[in-house]
Design a protein around this motif. Structure first.
Motif, PDB file in Angstrom:
ATOM      1  N   LYS A  59       0.829  -1.212   0.000  1.00  0.00           N
ATOM      2  CA  LYS A  59       0.000   0.000   0.000  1.00  0.00           C
ATOM      3  C   LYS A  59       0.858   1.254   0.000  1.00  0.00           C
ATOM      4  O   LYS A  59       0.582   2.195  -0.730  1.00  0.00           O
ATOM      5  N   GLU A  60       1.898   1.247   0.815  1.00  0.00           N
ATOM      6  CA  GLU A  60       2.794   2.403   0.863  1.00  0.00           C
ATOM      7  C   GLU A  60       3.496   2.587  -0.483  1.00  0.00           C
ATOM      8  O   GLU A  60       3.645   3.707  -0.978  1.00  0.00           O
ATOM      9  N   TRP A  61       3.922   1.488  -1.086  1.00  0.00           N
ATOM     10  CA  TRP A  61       4.604   1.560  -2.382  1.00  0.00           C
ATOM     11  C   TRP A  61       3.647   2.092  -3.453  1.00  0.00           C
ATOM     12  O   TRP A  61       4.009   2.989  -4.219  1.00  0.00           O
ATOM     13  N   LEU A  62       2.429   1.545  -3.505  1.00  0.00           N
ATOM     14  CA  LEU A  62       1.458   2.025  -4.485  1.00  0.00           C
ATOM     15  C   LEU A  62       1.187   3.519  -4.290  1.00  0.00           C
ATOM     16  O   LEU A  62       1.146   4.283  -5.259  1.00  0.00           O
ATOM     17  N   SER A  63       1.008   3.940  -3.064  1.00  0.00           N
ATOM     18  CA  SER A  63       0.767   5.344  -2.769  1.00  0.00           C
ATOM     19  C   SER A  63       1.935   6.211  -3.235  1.00  0.00           C
ATOM     20  O   SER A  63       1.730   7.293  -3.792  1.00  0.00           O
ATOM     21  N   SER A  64       3.151   5.722  -3.046  1.00  0.00           N
ATOM     22  CA  SER A  64       4.339   6.502  -3.426  1.00  0.00           C
ATOM     23  C   SER A  64       4.442   6.710  -4.928  1.00  0.00           C
ATOM     24  O   SER A  64       5.116   7.639  -5.378  1.00  0.00           O
ATOM     25  N   ILE A  65       3.766   5.862  -5.716  1.00  0.00           N
ATOM     26  CA  ILE A  65       3.796   6.027  -7.169  1.00  0.00           C
ATOM     27  C   ILE A  65       2.446   6.518  -7.709  1.00  0.00           C
ATOM     28  O   ILE A  65       2.183   6.458  -8.899  1.00  0.00           O
ATOM     29  N   GLY A  66       1.604   6.995  -6.780  1.00  0.00           N
ATOM     30  CA  GLY A  66       0.351   7.633  -7.178  1.00  0.00           C
ATOM     31  C   GLY A  66      -0.785   6.699  -7.563  1.00  0.00           C
ATOM     32  O   GLY A  66      -1.696   7.105  -8.279  1.00  0.00           O
ATOM     33  N   ILE A  67      -0.750   5.474  -7.078  1.00  0.00           N
ATOM     34  CA  ILE A  67      -1.819   4.509  -7.380  1.00  0.00           C
ATOM     35  C   ILE A  67      -2.601   4.223  -6.107  1.00  0.00           C
ATOM     36  O   ILE A  67      -2.023   3.932  -5.068  1.00  0.00           O
ATOM     37  N   GLU A  68      -3.939   4.321  -6.206  1.00  0.00           N
ATOM     38  CA  GLU A  68      -4.807   4.099  -5.058  1.00  0.00           C
ATOM     39  C   GLU A  68      -5.318   2.661  -5.026  1.00  0.00           C
ATOM     40  O   GLU A  68      -5.644   2.082  -6.062  1.00  0.00           O
ATOM     41  N   VAL A  69      -5.407   2.123  -3.826  1.00  0.00           N
ATOM     42  CA  VAL A  69      -6.022   0.816  -3.619  1.00  0.00           C
ATOM     43  C   VAL A  69      -7.526   0.996  -3.769  1.00  0.00           C
ATOM     44  O   VAL A  69      -8.095   1.977  -3.288  1.00  0.00           O
ATOM     45  N   ARG A  70      -8.172   0.050  -4.464  1.00  0.00           N
ATOM     46  CA  ARG A  70      -9.625   0.112  -4.688  1.00  0.00           C
ATOM     47  C   ARG A  70     -10.385  -0.583  -3.562  1.00  0.00           C
ATOM     48  O   ARG A  70      -9.883  -1.523  -2.955  1.00  0.00           O
ATOM     49  N   ALA A  97      -4.788 -10.593  -0.400  1.00  0.00           N
ATOM     50  CA  ALA A  97      -4.768  -9.902  -1.680  1.00  0.00           C
ATOM     51  C   ALA A  97      -5.047  -8.420  -1.496  1.00  0.00           C
ATOM     52  O   ALA A  97      -5.645  -8.004  -0.512  1.00  0.00           O
ATOM     53  N   ILE A  98      -4.595  -7.655  -2.472  1.00  0.00           N
ATOM     54  CA  ILE A  98      -4.865  -6.223  -2.521  1.00  0.00           C
ATOM     55  C   ILE A  98      -5.213  -5.883  -3.969  1.00  0.00           C
ATOM     56  O   ILE A  98      -4.672  -6.485  -4.895  1.00  0.00           O
ATOM     57  N   TYR A  99      -6.130  -4.940  -4.146  1.00  0.00           N
ATOM     58  CA  TYR A  99      -6.682  -4.647  -5.471  1.00  0.00           C
ATOM     59  C   TYR A  99      -6.480  -3.180  -5.830  1.00  0.00           C
ATOM     60  O   TYR A  99      -6.682  -2.298  -4.999  1.00  0.00           O
ATOM     61  N   PHE A 100      -6.112  -2.948  -7.091  1.00  0.00           N
ATOM     62  CA  PHE A 100      -5.903  -1.597  -7.579  1.00  0.00           C
ATOM     63  C   PHE A 100      -5.998  -1.613  -9.099  1.00  0.00           C
ATOM     64  O   PHE A 100      -6.081  -2.677  -9.719  1.00  0.00           O
ATOM     65  N   SER A 101      -5.998  -0.433  -9.693  1.00  0.00           N
ATOM     66  CA  SER A 101      -5.999  -0.309 -11.148  1.00  0.00           C
ATOM     67  C   SER A 101      -4.671   0.291 -11.577  1.00  0.00           C
ATOM     68  O   SER A 101      -4.139   1.186 -10.906  1.00  0.00           O
ATOM     69  N   ASP A 102      -4.138  -0.190 -12.693  1.00  0.00           N
ATOM     70  CA  ASP A 102      -2.910   0.401 -13.205  1.00  0.00           C
ATOM     71  C   ASP A 102      -3.236   1.726 -13.894  1.00  0.00           C
ATOM     72  O   ASP A 102      -4.393   2.156 -13.936  1.00  0.00           O
ATOM     73  N   LEU A 103      -2.236   2.392 -14.408  1.00  0.00           N
ATOM     74  CA  LEU A 103      -2.435   3.715 -15.005  1.00  0.00           C
ATOM     75  C   LEU A 103      -3.322   3.697 -16.234  1.00  0.00           C
ATOM     76  O   LEU A 103      -3.873   4.723 -16.626  1.00  0.00           O
ATOM     77  N   ASP A 104      -3.493   2.522 -16.855  1.00  0.00           N
ATOM     78  CA  ASP A 104      -4.386   2.384 -18.008  1.00  0.00           C
ATOM     79  C   ASP A 104      -5.791   1.950 -17.607  1.00  0.00           C
ATOM     80  O   ASP A 104      -6.645   1.723 -18.456  1.00  0.00           O
ATOM     81  N   GLY A 105      -6.032   1.800 -16.297  1.00  0.00           N
ATOM     82  CA  GLY A 105      -7.351   1.415 -15.814  1.00  0.00           C
ATOM     83  C   GLY A 105      -7.590  -0.080 -15.730  1.00  0.00           C
ATOM     84  O   GLY A 105      -8.696  -0.518 -15.441  1.00  0.00           O
ATOM     85  N   ASN A 106      -6.543  -0.886 -15.976  1.00  0.00           N
ATOM     86  CA  ASN A 106      -6.685  -2.340 -15.866  1.00  0.00           C
ATOM     87  C   ASN A 106      -6.746  -2.751 -14.399  1.00  0.00           C
ATOM     88  O   ASN A 106      -5.981  -2.251 -13.577  1.00  0.00           O
ATOM     89  N   SER A 107      -7.639  -3.657 -14.079  1.00  0.00           N
ATOM     90  CA  SER A 107      -7.788  -4.166 -12.722  1.00  0.00           C
ATOM     91  C   SER A 107      -6.666  -5.146 -12.419  1.00  0.00           C
ATOM     92  O   SER A 107      -6.424  -6.079 -13.184  1.00  0.00           O
ATOM     93  N   LEU A 108      -5.983  -4.926 -11.293  1.00  0.00           N
ATOM     94  CA  LEU A 108      -4.872  -5.790 -10.895  1.00  0.00           C
ATOM     95  C   LEU A 108      -5.054  -6.266  -9.468  1.00  0.00           C
ATOM     96  O   LEU A 108      -5.660  -5.587  -8.634  1.00  0.00           O
ATOM     97  N   GLU A 109      -4.498  -7.439  -9.205  1.00  0.00           N
ATOM     98  CA  GLU A 109      -4.537  -8.042  -7.870  1.00  0.00           C
ATOM     99  C   GLU A 109      -3.141  -8.558  -7.562  1.00  0.00           C
ATOM    100  O   GLU A 109      -2.527  -9.244  -8.374  1.00  0.00           O
TER     101      GLU A 109
END
Length: 85
Positions: free
Chosen positions: A12-23, A46-58
């Motif tokens: 979560k901290e890593w995603l936040s540091s690169i501007g990606i929010e957990v869904r 598991a943790i869920y988020f979208s990449d910069l193109d809007g693809n759902s990732l887990e």
């Protein structure tokens, strides 16, 4: 993508540091993720988020392969508290 449990704790901290929010996923908001998904006889986090193109990732990390009880979906923090009892 499968990752180690230790890495999942910091994602979560890593995603936040690169501007990606957990869904919010399965009714669990970002503050309650990573979450634990029961899939007897396995449990994984598991943790869920979208990449910069809007693809759902887990990102997923195996926790136990020998669960012999019915578990409910819970946060990884709840899982760890259960395991220390």
């Amino acid at each position: 993508m499968i990752i180690d449990e230790e890495d999942l704790e910091h994602v979560k901290e890593w995603l936040s540091s690169i501007g990606i929010e957990v869904r919010t996923e399965f009714g669990f908001p970002p503050e309650h993720q990573p979450l634990v998904l029961p899939n007897n006889p396995h449990a994984h986090a598991a943790i869920y988020f979208s990449d910069l193109d809007g693809n759902s990732l887990e990102l997923i990390a195996p926790l136990r392969l020998d669960v012999d009880e019915d578990l409910k979906m819970m946060s990884l923090e709840e899982w760890k508290n259960r395991q220390s009892i």
